[in-house]
Motif scaffolding. Structure first.
Motif, PDB file in Angstrom:
ATOM      1  N   ILE A   1       0.865  -1.177   0.000  1.00 46.44           N
ATOM      2  CA  ILE A   1       0.000   0.000   0.000  1.00 46.44           C
ATOM      3  C   ILE A   1       0.907   1.234   0.000  1.00 46.44           C
ATOM      4  CG2 ILE A   1      -1.696   1.281   1.374  1.00 46.44           C
ATOM      5  CD1 ILE A   1      -2.662  -1.437   2.452  1.00 46.44           C
ATOM      6  N   TYR A   2       0.521   2.255  -0.751  1.00 49.04           N
ATOM      7  CA  TYR A   2       1.368   3.456  -0.776  1.00 49.04           C
ATOM      8  C   TYR A   2       0.524   4.719  -0.851  1.00 49.04           C
ATOM      9  CZ  TYR A   2       0.695   3.435  -5.905  1.00 49.04           C
ATOM     10  OH  TYR A   2       0.164   3.440  -7.184  1.00 49.04           O
ATOM     11  N   ARG A   3       1.148   5.823  -0.413  1.00 51.26           N
ATOM     12  CA  ARG A   3       0.510   7.134  -0.451  1.00 51.26           C
ATOM     13  C   ARG A   3       0.791   7.789  -1.792  1.00 51.26           C
ATOM     14  NH1 ARG A   3      -1.626   9.345   4.637  1.00 51.26           N
ATOM     15  NH2 ARG A   3      -1.677  11.277   3.412  1.00 51.26           N
ATOM     16  N   THR A   4      -0.263   7.979  -2.557  1.00 50.98           N
ATOM     17  CA  THR A   4      -0.089   8.598  -3.876  1.00 50.98           C
ATOM     18  C   THR A   4       0.390  10.036  -3.769  1.00 50.98           C
ATOM     19  OG1 THR A   4      -2.441   9.201  -3.902  1.00 50.98           O
ATOM     20  CG2 THR A   4      -1.827   7.108  -4.944  1.00 50.98           C
ATOM     21  N   ASP A   5      -0.031  10.721  -2.699  1.00 53.13           N
ATOM     22  CA  ASP A   5       0.387  12.119  -2.544  1.00 53.13           C
ATOM     23  C   ASP A   5       1.873  12.227  -2.230  1.00 53.13           C
ATOM     24  OD1 ASP A   5      -0.204  10.863  -0.099  1.00 53.13           O
ATOM     25  OD2 ASP A   5      -0.663  12.766   0.909  1.00 53.13           O
TER      26      ASP A   5
ATOM     27  N   TYR B   1       4.435   7.713   6.755  1.00 51.62           N
ATOM     28  CA  TYR B   1       4.995   6.585   6.004  1.00 51.62           C
ATOM     29  C   TYR B   1       4.513   6.649   4.560  1.00 51.62           C
ATOM     30  CZ  TYR B   1       5.446   4.981  10.809  1.00 51.62           C
ATOM     31  OH  TYR B   1       5.729   4.904  12.149  1.00 51.62           O
ATOM     32  N   ALA B   2       5.428   6.456   3.649  1.00 59.97           N
ATOM     33  CA  ALA B   2       5.056   6.473   2.233  1.00 59.97           C
ATOM     34  C   ALA B   2       4.434   5.160   1.797  1.00 59.97           C
ATOM     35  CB  ALA B   2       6.284   6.778   1.376  1.00 59.97           C
ATOM     36  N   THR B   3       4.826   4.064   2.462  1.00 60.08           N
ATOM     37  CA  THR B   3       4.298   2.755   2.100  1.00 60.08           C
ATOM     38  C   THR B   3       3.928   1.965   3.343  1.00 60.08           C
ATOM     39  OG1 THR B   3       6.395   1.513   2.178  1.00 60.08           O
ATOM     40  CG2 THR B   3       5.883   2.692   0.131  1.00 60.08           C
ATOM     41  N   TYR B   4       3.082   0.996   3.140  1.00 56.92           N
ATOM     42  CA  TYR B   4       2.718   0.051   4.194  1.00 56.92           C
ATOM     43  C   TYR B   4       2.732  -1.336   3.562  1.00 56.92           C
ATOM     44  CZ  TYR B   4      -0.197  -2.248   7.806  1.00 56.92           C
ATOM     45  OH  TYR B   4      -0.686  -3.088   8.787  1.00 56.92           O
TER      46      TYR B   4
ATOM     47  N   LYS C   1      -8.231  10.860   2.761  1.00 54.14           N
ATOM     48  CA  LYS C   1      -9.162  10.156   1.873  1.00 54.14           C
ATOM     49  C   LYS C   1      -8.722  10.287   0.416  1.00 54.14           C
ATOM     50  CE  LYS C   1     -14.063   9.935   0.561  1.00 54.14           C
ATOM     51  NZ  LYS C   1     -14.158   8.483   0.737  1.00 54.14           N
ATOM     52  N   GLY C   2      -8.723   9.159  -0.281  1.00 53.18           N
ATOM     53  CA  GLY C   2      -8.376   9.151  -1.697  1.00 53.18           C
ATOM     54  C   GLY C   2      -6.899   9.199  -1.988  1.00 53.18           C
ATOM     55  N   LYS C   3      -6.079   9.062  -0.967  1.00 54.79           N
ATOM     56  CA  LYS C   3      -4.629   9.181  -1.171  1.00 54.79           C
ATOM     57  C   LYS C   3      -3.891   7.847  -1.111  1.00 54.79           C
ATOM     58  CE  LYS C   3      -4.491  13.937   0.556  1.00 54.79           C
ATOM     59  NZ  LYS C   3      -3.949  14.867   1.575  1.00 54.79           N
ATOM     60  N   PHE C   4      -4.641   6.737  -1.035  1.00 60.38           N
ATOM     61  CA  PHE C   4      -4.001   5.429  -0.956  1.00 60.38           C
ATOM     62  C   PHE C   4      -4.199   4.654  -2.250  1.00 60.38           C
ATOM     63  CE2 PHE C   4      -4.710   6.435   3.518  1.00 60.38           C
ATOM     64  CZ  PHE C   4      -3.493   6.088   4.084  1.00 60.38           C
ATOM     65  N   ALA C   5      -3.196   3.881  -2.609  1.00 61.80           N
ATOM     66  CA  ALA C   5      -3.271   2.951  -3.731  1.00 61.80           C
ATOM     67  C   ALA C   5      -2.481   1.707  -3.322  1.00 61.80           C
ATOM     68  CB  ALA C   5      -2.698   3.574  -5.000  1.00 61.80           C
ATOM     69  N   VAL C   6      -2.573   0.665  -4.117  1.00 63.68           N
ATOM     70  CA  VAL C   6      -1.852  -0.558  -3.792  1.00 63.68           C
ATOM     71  C   VAL C   6      -1.163  -1.082  -5.040  1.00 63.68           C
ATOM     72  CG1 VAL C   6      -3.860  -2.049  -4.205  1.00 63.68           C
ATOM     73  CG2 VAL C   6      -2.026  -2.828  -2.674  1.00 63.68           C
ATOM     74  N   ALA C   7       0.021  -1.651  -4.843  1.00 63.75           N
ATOM     75  CA  ALA C   7       0.815  -2.227  -5.923  1.00 63.75           C
ATOM     76  C   ALA C   7       1.273  -3.617  -5.497  1.00 63.75           C
ATOM     77  CB  ALA C   7       2.021  -1.341  -6.222  1.00 63.75           C
ATOM     78  N   PRO C   8       1.693  -4.447  -6.451  1.00 60.37           N
ATOM     79  CA  PRO C   8       2.217  -5.762  -6.071  1.00 60.37           C
ATOM     80  C   PRO C   8       3.391  -5.632  -5.107  1.00 60.37           C
ATOM     81  CG  PRO C   8       1.813  -5.677  -8.428  1.00 60.37           C
ATOM     82  CD  PRO C   8       1.657  -4.270  -7.915  1.00 60.37           C
ATOM     83  N   LEU C   9       3.573  -6.638  -4.290  1.00 62.46           N
ATOM     84  CA  LEU C   9       4.702  -6.655  -3.361  1.00 62.46           C
ATOM     85  C   LEU C   9       6.007  -6.611  -4.152  1.00 62.46           C
ATOM     86  CD1 LEU C   9       5.302  -7.057  -0.263  1.00 62.46           C
ATOM     87  CD2 LEU C   9       5.667  -9.474  -0.818  1.00 62.46           C
ATOM     88  N   PRO C  10       6.937  -5.699  -3.807  1.00 57.80           N
ATOM     89  CA  PRO C  10       8.238  -5.703  -4.476  1.00 57.80           C
ATOM     90  C   PRO C  10       8.897  -7.077  -4.379  1.00 57.80           C
ATOM     91  CG  PRO C  10       7.978  -3.713  -3.182  1.00 57.80           C
ATOM     92  CD  PRO C  10       6.829  -4.609  -2.817  1.00 57.80           C
TER      93      PRO C  10
ATOM     94  N   PHE D   1      -9.022   2.529  -1.929  1.00 54.99           N
ATOM     95  CA  PHE D   1      -7.981   2.809  -2.929  1.00 54.99           C
ATOM     96  C   PHE D   1      -8.509   3.707  -4.042  1.00 54.99           C
ATOM     97  CE2 PHE D   1      -6.347  -1.488  -1.418  1.00 54.99           C
ATOM     98  CZ  PHE D   1      -5.356  -0.923  -0.627  1.00 54.99           C
ATOM     99  N   ASN D   2      -9.488   4.534  -3.686  1.00 53.25           N
ATOM    100  CA  ASN D   2     -10.003   5.546  -4.613  1.00 53.25           C
ATOM    101  C   ASN D   2     -10.523   4.933  -5.915  1.00 53.25           C
ATOM    102  OD1 ASN D   2     -10.592   8.310  -4.954  1.00 53.25           O
ATOM    103  ND2 ASN D   2      -8.772   8.632  -6.209  1.00 53.25           N
ATOM    104  N   GLY D   3     -11.191   3.782  -5.780  1.00 54.85           N
ATOM    105  CA  GLY D   3     -11.797   3.149  -6.942  1.00 54.85           C
ATOM    106  C   GLY D   3     -10.906   2.192  -7.699  1.00 54.85           C
TER     107      GLY D   3
END
Length: 449
Positions: free
Chosen positions: A160-164, A273-276, A297-306, A379-381
């Motif tokens: 999970i990461y902060r898009t902002d 924290y920039a990532t979780y 609100k709306g500032k989180f997104a998720v990416a595959p685990l590095p 994750f903002n949709g």
């Protein structure tokens, strides 16, 4: 489940090979249940006592009881994780007082299997539902041909990461490898930004998962030969992982704060924290803690685990719970029916994932259009299930856990504390952890390979 995958205090358990179960004594199956939290819809039916702590368990039990006339669930919340396990261990020692069906985290199963406190469900039709789960999910509950629990939820890991934060410090794409993760962490911190992540000592299950992702195989154990165990904690993969996170901590590129605390959640909210690095249940946990509804609100997104090697990706898991039948159940067939059917109906599973209470492992859900295409509000949709979590869940190959997970987690936690404070290196920690666990295993009567 996730709330208690954090390092639990060492229980006063002896999970050695000399322990034994209470057989059928003290089983709770009865036609006249008592002390049920829920309503019994069909009083004339057989009642099966269940210990479980899922947040929406009341709905799940009602769904089951309304749909069954031959068996009814008598549910009690005996505590979340460690408190429940302590009560179960007391019942095992006393040879009475255990429920018929008990909710257990997958990494705790072997510790009770070795005491013969759990029933092999294969003779009671466990394999009838095997096709509903991935190979990895089924491996976590099996030993050879024996099946000791039915999977319910899991925790395929992602980032999970902060898009902002990423946008502010020029991180254009989420890091695909741990090398890129370290580079991004240095870039953000060098520009005066926040910690890129956190390596809390109270989440040793995360450290273990990342070791396995690197290629470590901490424990090899088979109930077919109860006295033998292989312990491999001083291998290069384990050392590499501990050195990696210790290096980030020493450079102050990441935090070392305990997770699941008020301060940690506040840090997530405030962009500390920039990532979780977490699991598929994390959005539900964070939402329950109030994250995602305020200024963030709306500032989180998720990416595959590095990955350690982008050309050979490995999926790992953090958390996940099951339903097992205890040896004290007097009607094991009825108890097995409950273990297979509880939290397995469409209404319960749908409520579980829509409220983000669980990440279901049932393929009926994982392949359903509603779940696959769900746009996750947190994750903002983003279609996180389709893009991230389902592929990770299906790619997970399972893990082999030791008979003394609680003790192991406590010792790993102690080593992470020393790593984070700069008092030891990853190499030294791995060697010391190996020595401690080998000594402990031998003291419990195991032959260490």
């Amino acid at each position: 489940m996730r709330r208690l995958i954090i390092a639990m205090p060492v229980l006063s358990l002896v999970l050695g090979v000399a322990a034994c179960s209470g057989g059928d004594e003290g089983g709770g199956t009865s036609a006249k249940p008592t002390n049920c939290t829920n309503k019994i819809v069909h009083p004339e039916a057989k009642a099966v006592s269940v210990w479980a702590w899922y947040p929406n368990m009341a709905k799940v039990v009602d769904n089951f009881n309304n749909a069954h006339t031959d068996v009814q669930v008598c549910w009690t919340n005996a505590g979340q994780g460690a408190p429940e396990y302590a009560k179960f261990q007391t019942a095992i020692s006393a040879k009475k007082g255990a429920p018929d069906v008990i909710m257990l985290e997958a990494d705790q199963l072997v510790g009770f299997e070795i005491q013969e406190a759990l029933v092999d469900l294969a003779p009671f039709g466990a394999n009838d539902v095997k096709a509903k789960f991935s190979a990895g999910a089924w491996k976590d509950v099996s030993q050879g041909d024996a099946v000791y629990a039915i999977p319910v939820d899991g925790g395929p890991m992602a980032m999970i990461y902060r898009t902002d934060v990423f946008a502010k410090y020029g991180i254009k794409t989420p890091p695909k490898t741990w090398a890129e993760y370290a580079e991004a962490a240095a870039k953000v911190k060098g520009a005066g930004g926040p910690n890129f992540g956190d390596f809390g000592s109270n989440v040793p299950a995360v450290a273990t998962a990342l070791m396995i992702q690197k290629g470590a195989d901490p424990f090899t154990y088979d109930l077919a030969d109860k006295q033998k165990i292989t312990i491999k904690l001083d291998d290069q993969a384990t050392k590499d992982v501990l050195n990696y996170w210790g290096g980030l901590a020493t450079k102050k590129l990441i935090g070392t704060e305990d997770q699941f605390t008020t301060d940690y959640i506040a840090g997530v909210v405030n962009g500390k924290y920039a990532t979780y690095v977490s699991a598929a249940w994390a959005p539900g946990y964070l939402t329950g803690a109030g994250v995602g509804s305020g200024k963030e609100k709306g500032k989180f997104a998720v990416a595959p685990l590095p990955q350690w090697d982008a050309n050979a990706p490995v999926s790992v898991n953090w958390g996940g719970s099951t339903f097992a039948v205890t040896s004290q159940a007097s009607d094991k067939k009825a108890a097995a029916e409950v273990a297979k059917g509880l939290y397995a109906d469409e209404a319960s599973l749908t409520d579980g994932w829509k409220t983000q209470t669980i990440f279901p492992l049932n393929q009926d859900v994982l392949k359903s259009d509603a779940f696959v295409t769900n746009k996750v509000d947190f994750f903002n949709g983003q279609t996180a299930n389709k893009d991230i979590y389902i592929p990770a869940a299906n790619a997970y190959q399972g893990a082999t856990y030791s008979p003394f997970t609680v003790y192991y987690y406590a010792q790993l936690q102690a080593q992470i504390v020393k790593i984070n404070s700069g008092k030891t290196t990853g190499d030294q920690a791995a060697t010391e952890l190996q020595d401690i666990m080998v000594k402990y295993a031998k003291s419990q009567g195991f032959t260490v390979q």
